[in-house]
Design a protein around this motif. Structure first.
Motif, PDB file in Angstrom:
ATOM      1  N   MET A 110       0.827  -1.212   0.000  1.00  0.00           N
ATOM      2  CA  MET A 110       0.000   0.000   0.000  1.00  0.00           C
ATOM      3  C   MET A 110       0.860   1.261   0.000  1.00  0.00           C
ATOM      4  O   MET A 110       0.447   2.292  -0.527  1.00  0.00           O
ATOM      5  CB  MET A 110      -0.976  -0.017   1.182  1.00  0.00           C
ATOM      6  N   ILE A 141       0.922  14.520  -8.567  1.00  0.00           N
ATOM      7  CA  ILE A 141       1.067  15.224  -7.282  1.00  0.00           C
ATOM      8  C   ILE A 141       2.540  15.241  -6.863  1.00  0.00           C
ATOM      9  O   ILE A 141       3.022  16.216  -6.295  1.00  0.00           O
ATOM     10  CB  ILE A 141       0.223  14.538  -6.170  1.00  0.00           C
ATOM     11  N   ALA A 145      -8.637   6.538  -6.928  1.00  0.00           N
ATOM     12  CA  ALA A 145      -7.821   7.503  -6.175  1.00  0.00           C
ATOM     13  C   ALA A 145      -7.072   8.437  -7.133  1.00  0.00           C
ATOM     14  O   ALA A 145      -6.944   9.638  -6.865  1.00  0.00           O
ATOM     15  CB  ALA A 145      -6.849   6.761  -5.266  1.00  0.00           C
ATOM     16  N   ILE A 190      -9.535  11.029  -8.320  1.00  0.00           N
ATOM     17  CA  ILE A 190      -9.816  12.009  -7.261  1.00  0.00           C
ATOM     18  C   ILE A 190      -8.645  12.977  -7.112  1.00  0.00           C
ATOM     19  O   ILE A 190      -8.835  14.191  -7.014  1.00  0.00           O
ATOM     20  CB  ILE A 190     -10.106  11.274  -5.924  1.00  0.00           C
ATOM     21  N   SER A 212      -8.027  17.424  -7.805  1.00  0.00           N
ATOM     22  CA  SER A 212      -7.742  18.329  -6.683  1.00  0.00           C
ATOM     23  C   SER A 212      -6.507  19.158  -6.985  1.00  0.00           C
ATOM     24  O   SER A 212      -5.558  18.652  -7.588  1.00  0.00           O
ATOM     25  CB  SER A 212      -7.485  17.519  -5.413  1.00  0.00           C
ATOM     26  N   PRO A 213      -6.489  20.417  -6.523  1.00  0.00           N
ATOM     27  CA  PRO A 213      -5.258  21.196  -6.651  1.00  0.00           C
ATOM     28  C   PRO A 213      -4.160  20.565  -5.803  1.00  0.00           C
ATOM     29  O   PRO A 213      -4.441  20.024  -4.743  1.00  0.00           O
ATOM     30  CB  PRO A 213      -5.639  22.566  -6.088  1.00  0.00           C
ATOM     31  N   SER A 267      -1.286  19.902  -3.203  1.00  0.00           N
ATOM     32  CA  SER A 267      -0.901  20.535  -1.939  1.00  0.00           C
ATOM     33  C   SER A 267       0.313  19.861  -1.322  1.00  0.00           C
ATOM     34  O   SER A 267       1.157  20.511  -0.750  1.00  0.00           O
ATOM     35  CB  SER A 267      -2.044  20.471  -0.936  1.00  0.00           C
ATOM     36  N   GLU A 268       0.433  18.528  -1.450  1.00  0.00           N
ATOM     37  CA  GLU A 268       1.523  17.827  -0.769  1.00  0.00           C
ATOM     38  C   GLU A 268       2.667  17.556  -1.747  1.00  0.00           C
ATOM     39  O   GLU A 268       2.446  17.110  -2.860  1.00  0.00           O
ATOM     40  CB  GLU A 268       1.031  16.491  -0.219  1.00  0.00           C
ATOM     41  N   ILE A 277      -9.153   3.546   3.042  1.00  0.00           N
ATOM     42  CA  ILE A 277      -8.003   4.263   3.631  1.00  0.00           C
ATOM     43  C   ILE A 277      -7.097   4.790   2.520  1.00  0.00           C
ATOM     44  O   ILE A 277      -6.632   5.930   2.568  1.00  0.00           O
ATOM     45  CB  ILE A 277      -7.223   3.339   4.600  1.00  0.00           C
ATOM     46  N   LEU A 278      -6.876   3.983   1.495  1.00  0.00           N
ATOM     47  CA  LEU A 278      -6.027   4.413   0.373  1.00  0.00           C
ATOM     48  C   LEU A 278      -6.624   5.641  -0.318  1.00  0.00           C
ATOM     49  O   LEU A 278      -5.929   6.642  -0.546  1.00  0.00           O
ATOM     50  CB  LEU A 278      -5.860   3.266  -0.637  1.00  0.00           C
ATOM     51  N   VAL A 279      -7.912   5.549  -0.643  1.00  0.00           N
ATOM     52  CA  VAL A 279      -8.567   6.647  -1.370  1.00  0.00           C
ATOM     53  C   VAL A 279      -8.555   7.928  -0.527  1.00  0.00           C
ATOM     54  O   VAL A 279      -8.212   9.011  -1.025  1.00  0.00           O
ATOM     55  CB  VAL A 279     -10.016   6.248  -1.763  1.00  0.00           C
ATOM     56  N   SER A 326      -6.509   8.739   1.927  1.00  0.00           N
ATOM     57  CA  SER A 326      -5.142   9.237   2.106  1.00  0.00           C
ATOM     58  C   SER A 326      -4.671   9.996   0.865  1.00  0.00           C
ATOM     59  O   SER A 326      -4.049  11.058   0.972  1.00  0.00           O
ATOM     60  CB  SER A 326      -4.198   8.061   2.398  1.00  0.00           C
ATOM     61  N   VAL A 327      -4.988   9.470  -0.320  1.00  0.00           N
ATOM     62  CA  VAL A 327      -4.605  10.150  -1.565  1.00  0.00           C
ATOM     63  C   VAL A 327      -5.368  11.465  -1.688  1.00  0.00           C
ATOM     64  O   VAL A 327      -4.793  12.503  -2.048  1.00  0.00           O
ATOM     65  CB  VAL A 327      -4.874   9.234  -2.784  1.00  0.00           C
ATOM     66  N   TRP A 328      -6.649  11.438  -1.354  1.00  0.00           N
ATOM     67  CA  TRP A 328      -7.475  12.660  -1.424  1.00  0.00           C
ATOM     68  C   TRP A 328      -6.909  13.735  -0.497  1.00  0.00           C
ATOM     69  O   TRP A 328      -6.781  14.907  -0.881  1.00  0.00           O
ATOM     70  CB  TRP A 328      -8.919  12.307  -1.048  1.00  0.00           C
ATOM     71  N   ARG A 329      -6.509  13.329   0.725  1.00  0.00           N
ATOM     72  CA  ARG A 329      -5.937  14.296   1.683  1.00  0.00           C
ATOM     73  C   ARG A 329      -4.616  14.858   1.160  1.00  0.00           C
ATOM     74  O   ARG A 329      -4.318  16.032   1.338  1.00  0.00           O
ATOM     75  CB  ARG A 329      -5.694  13.614   3.036  1.00  0.00           C
ATOM     76  N   ALA A 330      -3.809  13.993   0.534  1.00  0.00           N
ATOM     77  CA  ALA A 330      -2.512  14.449   0.017  1.00  0.00           C
ATOM     78  C   ALA A 330      -2.689  15.438  -1.134  1.00  0.00           C
ATOM     79  O   ALA A 330      -1.852  16.313  -1.339  1.00  0.00           O
ATOM     80  CB  ALA A 330      -1.688  13.252  -0.441  1.00  0.00           C
ATOM     81  N   ALA A 331      -3.789  15.285  -1.858  1.00  0.00           N
ATOM     82  CA  ALA A 331      -3.987  16.113  -3.060  1.00  0.00           C
ATOM     83  C   ALA A 331      -4.768  17.388  -2.793  1.00  0.00           C
ATOM     84  O   ALA A 331      -4.691  18.333  -3.575  1.00  0.00           O
ATOM     85  CB  ALA A 331      -4.712  15.286  -4.121  1.00  0.00           C
ATOM     86  N   LYS A 332      -5.523  17.422  -1.698  1.00  0.00           N
ATOM     87  CA  LYS A 332      -6.379  18.611  -1.477  1.00  0.00           C
ATOM     88  C   LYS A 332      -5.538  19.794  -0.989  1.00  0.00           C
ATOM     89  O   LYS A 332      -4.485  19.603  -0.381  1.00  0.00           O
ATOM     90  CB  LYS A 332      -7.521  18.283  -0.505  1.00  0.00           C
ATOM     91  N   PRO A 333      -6.037  21.022  -1.240  1.00  0.00           N
ATOM     92  CA  PRO A 333      -5.261  22.206  -0.833  1.00  0.00           C
ATOM     93  C   PRO A 333      -5.176  22.345   0.692  1.00  0.00           C
ATOM     94  O   PRO A 333      -6.032  21.910   1.382  1.00  0.00           O
ATOM     95  CB  PRO A 333      -6.032  23.372  -1.432  1.00  0.00           C
TER      96      PRO A 333
END
Lengths: 254, 68
Positions: A89, A102, A240, A243, A247-248, A250-251, B57-59, B61-68
């Motif tokens: 993972m 990203i 994923a 999605i 998104s813009p 950030s990381e 959890i994967l989806v 986590s990726v969403w959190r990493a990509a969001k502003p």
């Protein structure tokens, strides 16, 4: 004579493919460093360092490999499954973020250039037994090789499919060495992120399957559930990517 | 000693990249293998639920990493 009588089953083929793809990624990374060492500081210490690393890895397998048979199978499945899930993972998350743009893609040419520059800065080669070259080459082979050993043992041991896993990894080593000798430069054409994406999906599927088996949770379809789990992780990872792409950014990961 | 520390660091990094992601997986696996079977849901669903949690959890986590 059918394929089953040769021991060629769905899990063993999947294990061999997973070990082959994962090992290719690691061997390409080790080859990049060994090539940089050989080009800058000479082939003799580069190859001796790589050979010594390979001998250490074989010794580790010879010493610790037989201990695996002493571990009760359900504990082995649980522990190996958990490690495999975390490893798979982690790769999958990173590959998803790279696919979505990203984080930057892994670049073997850039790594080769950086390693070459770092080796040049350390001065001229120090004789036939150049310690910088020996240690750099040795370290690359041991560190990347440890990952290969982990993958082979993890995908092979819990399901009694060590032979197909070893065959997969051995084939990858053979291919990378042959191509490396022929082209004599970093294998930048290898689609590393696609491989990591695929391997992440495969290893995550195996990991969660072994955890369920070790914990005594029955899978619908028994061994064939592995195929469904791999498909499930593939769908989740592709979702994923979608999605993340919307998104813009950030990381920024290293 | 530095080399051994570096090797141990590499070994740790094999399994842990994003700590929050790793902890979420470990917590879900612990819950799924220890507590889920006690909730008397149909036994046949326990293992698929284990997978479903990891996929979510994967989806996330990726969403959190990509969001502003």
């Amino acid at each position: 004579m059918d394929l089953m009588s040769w021991g060629i089953t769905t899990p063993s083929v999947t294990v061999a493919i997973a070990a082959f793809l994962a090992s290719i990624v690691e061997f390409v990374e080790a080859l990049t460093i060994v090539l940089a060492v050989g080009t800058v500081r000479g082939w003799r210490p580069a190859l001796i360092g790589a050979g010594a690393g390979a001998i250490l890895l074989v010794a580790l397998v010879a010493v610790f490999g037989p201990l695996l048979s002493e571990v009760p199978i359900n504990w082995l499945q649980l522990v190996v499954g958990l490690l495999l899930l975390l490893f798979g993972m982690r790769w999958l998350r990173k590959a998803v973020l790279r696919s979505a743009g990203i984080i930057a893609l892994h670049d073997e040419v850039a790594i080769f250039a950086k390693e070459t520059e770092s080796l040049q800065i350390r001065g001229a080669p120090m004789g036939r037994w150049d310690p910088i070259a020996l240690i750099t080459s040795f370290k690359a082979v041991v560190l990347e090789g440890l990952e290969v050993i982990f993958i082979v043992i993890a995908v092979g041991s819990a399901g009694n499919t060590l032979v197909p896993a070893a065959v997969g990894a051995g084939t990858a080593l053979f291919l990378v060495v042959i191509v490396g000798v022929v082209v004599h430069r970093p294998l930048a054409q290898v689609p590393e992120n696609t491989l990591k994406f695929t391997v992440g999906v495969l290893l995550s599927g195996f990991g969660i399957f072994w955890i369920g088996e070790g914990a005594g949770l029955p899978w619908p379809g028994e061994d064939l559930a592995i195929i469904g789990l791999i498909a499930g992780f593939m769908i989740a990872a592709l979702l994923a990517v979608q999605i993340a792409q919307r998104s813009p950014v950030s990381e920024k990961l290293p | 000693m530095n080399w051994i520390n570096a090797a141990l660091g590499e070994l740790f990094a094999l399994f842990v990249d994003n700590v929050r992601f790793t902890v979420a997986i470990l917590a879900w696996i612990a819950f799924g293998t220890l507590e889920l079977p006690k909730l008397s849901i149909n036994m046949g669903w326990d293992a698929p639920l284990l997978f479903l949690g990891c996929a979510i959890i994967l989806v996330i986590s990726v969403w959190r990493a990509a969001k502003p």
